[in-house]
Design a protein around this motif. Structure first.
Motif, mmCIF file in Angstrom:
data_model
loop_
_atom_site.group_PDB
_atom_site.id
_atom_site.type_symbol
_atom_site.label_atom_id
_atom_site.label_comp_id
_atom_site.label_asym_id
_atom_site.label_seq_id
_atom_site.Cartn_x
_atom_site.Cartn_y
_atom_site.Cartn_z
ATOM 1 N N ASP A 80 -5.506 -8.036 3.807
ATOM 2 C CA ASP A 80 -6.472 -7.015 4.208
ATOM 3 C C ASP A 80 -6.269 -5.690 3.479
ATOM 4 O O ASP A 80 -7.233 -5.031 3.105
ATOM 5 N N TRP A 81 -5.018 -5.263 3.296
ATOM 6 C CA TRP A 81 -4.758 -3.965 2.684
ATOM 7 C C TRP A 81 -5.309 -3.881 1.259
ATOM 8 O O TRP A 81 -5.675 -2.807 0.791
ATOM 9 N N PRO A 85 0.811 -1.224 0.000
ATOM 10 C CA PRO A 85 0.000 0.000 0.000
ATOM 11 C C PRO A 85 0.846 1.277 0.000
ATOM 12 O O PRO A 85 0.375 2.335 -0.411
#
Length: 151
Positions: free
Chosen positions: A59-60, A36
């Protein structure tokens, strides 16, 4: 309007890529972001439209869509990671540009009035393929793609 097009960074945002994108008014990332922090750094240059690639897991990456459509300077741009997964007829949908990545091979072709643009890979070198990205100059009169080999 100047658009920066980048893909397949795989977590590596090279200084040469940042320099080449520094004049962009908008940046499109066609997936395989890898980290990210890449998008955060690009957002310091210009607004970013990004999609998830096949290596973008965890998750990111969940909030990045598989596909995105953005209209810039009156031109409709459809973004996905793997062109083989194109699920629309761009000409019928009024799409001006299809941006994809995945192959790591820079390429610009026009088919049925639609520009298909793959900026190549700006991340770690893969095989003997070049490190590359692309830019688009958009106006009412023309869409002008440019492929940029880095390093």
């Amino acid at each position: 309007m100047k658009i920066g097009i980048i893909s397949d960074t795989h977590g590596l945002l090279r200084p040469e890529a940042i320099q080449r994108l520094s004049e962009a008014e908008h940046i499109v990332h066609a997936g395989d972001i890898g980290d990210p922090a890449v998008i955060q750094a690009l957002q310091e240059i210009a607004p970013v439209t990004a999609v998830r690639g096949n290596v973008d897991i965890g998750d990111w990456a969940r909030h990045y869509p598989d596909r995105a459509t953005v209209t810039l300077a009156g031109r409709k741009i459809y973004v996905l990671h793997n062109l083989k997964e194109l699920d629309v007829d761009p000409a019928m949908e009024g799409i001006d540009v299809v941006v994809s990545g995945h192959s790591h091979k820079p390429k610009a072709d026009t088919v049925d009035g639609v520009l298909y643009l793959n900026p190549g890979s700006a991340g770690p070198r893969r095989f003997s393929l070049p490190i590359a990205l692309a830019s688009l100059d958009l106006s009412d009169q023309a869409i002008t793609p440019r492929l940029h080999i880095l390093g």
